[in-house]
Design an enzyme around this catalytic site. Structure first.
Site, PDB file in Angstrom:
ATOM      1  N   CYS A   1       0.807  -1.217   0.000  1.00  0.00           N
ATOM      2  CA  CYS A   1       0.000   0.000   0.000  1.00  0.00           C
ATOM      3  C   CYS A   1       0.840   1.266   0.000  1.00  0.00           C
ATOM      4  O   CYS A   1       0.303   2.368  -0.176  1.00  0.00           O
ATOM      5  CB  CYS A   1      -0.943  -0.007   1.203  1.00  0.00           C
ATOM      6  SG  CYS A   1      -2.274  -1.220   1.058  1.00  0.00           S
TER       7      CYS A   1
ATOM      8  N   GLY B   1     -15.891   8.948   1.084  1.00  0.00           N
ATOM      9  CA  GLY B   1     -14.499   8.565   1.279  1.00  0.00           C
ATOM     10  C   GLY B   1     -14.316   7.383   2.207  1.00  0.00           C
ATOM     11  O   GLY B   1     -13.300   7.277   2.901  1.00  0.00           O
ATOM     12  N   ASP B   2     -15.269   6.476   2.233  1.00  0.00           N
ATOM     13  CA  ASP B   2     -15.206   5.332   3.143  1.00  0.00           C
ATOM     14  C   ASP B   2     -14.409   4.193   2.525  1.00  0.00           C
ATOM     15  O   ASP B   2     -13.854   4.308   1.434  1.00  0.00           O
ATOM     16  CB  ASP B   2     -16.629   4.873   3.501  1.00  0.00           C
ATOM     17  CG  ASP B   2     -16.783   4.534   4.968  1.00  0.00           C
ATOM     18  OD1 ASP B   2     -15.951   3.766   5.476  1.00  0.00           O
ATOM     19  OD2 ASP B   2     -17.714   5.045   5.596  1.00  0.00           O
ATOM     20  N   ASP B   3     -14.348   3.062   3.233  1.00  0.00           N
ATOM     21  CA  ASP B   3     -13.547   1.937   2.763  1.00  0.00           C
ATOM     22  C   ASP B   3     -14.168   1.211   1.576  1.00  0.00           C
ATOM     23  O   ASP B   3     -13.467   0.537   0.828  1.00  0.00           O
ATOM     24  CB  ASP B   3     -13.336   0.940   3.915  1.00  0.00           C
ATOM     25  CG  ASP B   3     -12.429   1.501   4.984  1.00  0.00           C
ATOM     26  OD1 ASP B   3     -11.229   1.672   4.699  1.00  0.00           O
ATOM     27  OD2 ASP B   3     -12.904   1.779   6.098  1.00  0.00           O
TER      28      ASP B   3
ATOM     29  N   ASP C   1      -8.947  -3.446  -4.440  1.00  0.00           N
ATOM     30  CA  ASP C   1      -7.640  -3.057  -3.949  1.00  0.00           C
ATOM     31  C   ASP C   1      -6.579  -3.909  -4.631  1.00  0.00           C
ATOM     32  O   ASP C   1      -6.764  -5.119  -4.787  1.00  0.00           O
ATOM     33  CB  ASP C   1      -7.547  -3.245  -2.431  1.00  0.00           C
ATOM     34  CG  ASP C   1      -6.689  -2.171  -1.772  1.00  0.00           C
ATOM     35  OD1 ASP C   1      -5.614  -1.871  -2.320  1.00  0.00           O
ATOM     36  OD2 ASP C   1      -7.087  -1.641  -0.720  1.00  0.00           O
TER      37      ASP C   1
ATOM     38  N   GLY D   1     -11.245 -12.955 -13.414  1.00  0.00           N
ATOM     39  CA  GLY D   1     -10.593 -11.676 -13.225  1.00  0.00           C
ATOM     40  C   GLY D   1     -10.076 -11.113 -14.525  1.00  0.00           C
ATOM     41  O   GLY D   1     -10.557 -11.455 -15.616  1.00  0.00           O
ATOM     42  N   HIS D   2      -9.062 -10.262 -14.419  1.00  0.00           N
ATOM     43  CA  HIS D   2      -8.524  -9.573 -15.587  1.00  0.00           C
ATOM     44  C   HIS D   2      -7.029  -9.390 -15.395  1.00  0.00           C
ATOM     45  O   HIS D   2      -6.570  -9.004 -14.316  1.00  0.00           O
ATOM     46  CB  HIS D   2      -9.210  -8.212 -15.765  1.00  0.00           C
ATOM     47  CG  HIS D   2      -8.835  -7.501 -17.021  1.00  0.00           C
ATOM     48  ND1 HIS D   2      -9.168  -7.971 -18.276  1.00  0.00           N
ATOM     49  CD2 HIS D   2      -8.133  -6.357 -17.231  1.00  0.00           C
ATOM     50  CE1 HIS D   2      -8.708  -7.142 -19.198  1.00  0.00           C
ATOM     51  NE2 HIS D   2      -8.066  -6.154 -18.580  1.00  0.00           N
TER      52      HIS D   2
ATOM     53  N   ASP E   1     -10.027   0.303   8.110  1.00  0.00           N
ATOM     54  CA  ASP E   1      -8.819  -0.515   8.210  1.00  0.00           C
ATOM     55  C   ASP E   1      -7.607   0.386   7.971  1.00  0.00           C
ATOM     56  O   ASP E   1      -7.675   1.395   7.273  1.00  0.00           O
ATOM     57  CB  ASP E   1      -8.833  -1.730   7.290  1.00  0.00           C
ATOM     58  CG  ASP E   1      -8.918  -1.395   5.816  1.00  0.00           C
ATOM     59  OD1 ASP E   1      -9.309  -0.270   5.470  1.00  0.00           O
ATOM     60  OD2 ASP E   1      -8.603  -2.275   4.997  1.00  0.00           O
TER      61      ASP E   1
END
Length: 371
Positions: free
Chosen positions: A27, A61-63, A80, A151-152, A239
């Site tokens: 991150c 602006g939350d998770d 993410d 997925g991609h 988190d």
């Protein structure tokens, strides 16, 4: 990324270390908080705020985003992904998956289904290594009965991996960042310091036991912490990831129009993290966090410098930061420690101060260090 050199006759080709392929790991590779806020503020008109069945939109602006289906069910949607934070591809996949699932837990939800997001330098890294990344992610998701259904993948010189996740929550039991109330106590479920460890790992300076402790923490899901928080009646949570403990706390407080005091002495740290910071292993993301928060955070002189830096440390797959009424804080900490977590009460919420401001003290009596 430079190409892998061609082997000489009789030599064995060895793939480069994953952490050597990106300037920032985990991150810590996120855009700095200040730059991201500048971009999003210019686009606010194009993103919906919460209204009607959209319980949490982009503006908050939350998770994660939350859409109500009916009186008892709401869909939680998040995504993410990030660059390598460790060299073992299986561990990287596990960490990235745990980090992606965490946003659902940070809203009080349960993951239902996920898809992979991957970027891979197909000409320079073995595809078998990508397979190990995907295997690690699938194993973490499967451990909580969240199937990964495709997925991609794109070709990219810098490898990246993560997930988009759909979860389910009760509309009346959501955790949101603006649910903080005056008098709440702040409970942190995991130790911090992954940014310092990953920075040292990139430079080959982190001891194996230090790296292992960080990996164990980053692959530990926040499922149990979320369940304990729901049982304790928590309404506000986030988190702790790339913006660091103080960055994410600042965002919670600003959304609620409140301030807080943090006892740095009570904040649990990963083994070796403080020593690594003292030796200069501080990520660019951590430095950006501290710079962005210089007007919002006041660190008293009694706080050791390495510890102060770790409070801004850019985390990957960190724990939950929970705002709980004072009467329930002790029981919540006990429940979290009963799960083997190094949980602690690390501060208090107050109306005394500018919205979003944090005062950091050392041994101020606000916190409760883990035994």
């Amino acid at each position: 990324m430079p190409p892998v050199p061609s082997p000489t006759p009789g030599a064995t080709t060895q793939a480069p270390r994953l952490t050597a392929l990106s300037p920032g790991g985990g991150c810590a590779c996120k855009l700095p908080m200040g730059k991201l806020e500048d971009v999003l503020s210019s686009l606010t008109a194009g993103f919906p705020a919460a209204s009607g069945d959209l319980l949490v939109g982009a503006v908050e602006g939350d998770d994660a985003a939350v859409l109500r289906l009916d009186g008892e069910r709401a869909i939680v949607l998040t995504t993410d992904f990030f660059t390598p934070i460790v060299d073992d591809p299986w561990d990287w996949g596990r960490i990235a998956a745990a980090n992606a699932l965490s946003d659902v837990y940070a809203m009080g939800g349960t993951p239902l289904i996920a898809v992979n997001l991957a970027a891979w330098p197909g000409s320079d890294l073995p595809l078998e290594m990508l397979g190990e990344v995907l295997r690690g992610g699938a194993e973490i998701a499967a451990s909580v009965n969240c199937p990964v259904v495709g997925g991609h993948t794109v070709d990219d010189p810098v490898p990246k991996y993560g997930m988009a996740v759909v979860g389910l929550a009760r509309p009346d039991r959501l955790f949101t960042i603006d649910g903080v109330r005056e008098g709440d106590r702040l409970v942190l479920s995991k130790a911090i310091g992954t940014g310092a460890v990953s920075t040292a790992l990139k430079q080959g300076a982190a001891a194996d036991h230090v790296v292992r402790a960080a990996v164990d923490s980053m692959t530990l899901l926040n499922a149990g912490a979320s369940t304990a928080a729901l049982a304790a009646g928590v309404r506000a949570a986030t988190d702790v990831t790339g913006f660091g403990l103080l960055g994410h706390l600042h965002r919670m407080l600003r959304a609620a129009g409140l301030a807080a005091t943090v006892d740095a002495a009570a904040v649990p740290l990963l083994p070796g993290a403080s020593d690594l910071v003292e030796r200069g292993f501080v990520s660019g993301g951590t430095r950006a966090n501290r710079d962005r928060l210089r007007e919002a955070v006041s660190v008293e002189a009694s706080v050791p410098e390495a510890l102060a830096t770790l409070l801004f440390d850019a985390q990957t797959s960190g724990g939950l930061l929970l705002a709980v009424p004072e009467s329930g804080a002790e029981g919540l900490v006990e429940a979290l420690r009963g799960q083997g977590l190094p949980a602690a009460t690390v501060g208090d919420v107050t109306a005394d101060g500018l919205p979003g401001s944090v005062t950091v003290r050392y041994g101020a009596g606000t916190g409760d260090a883990p035994a």
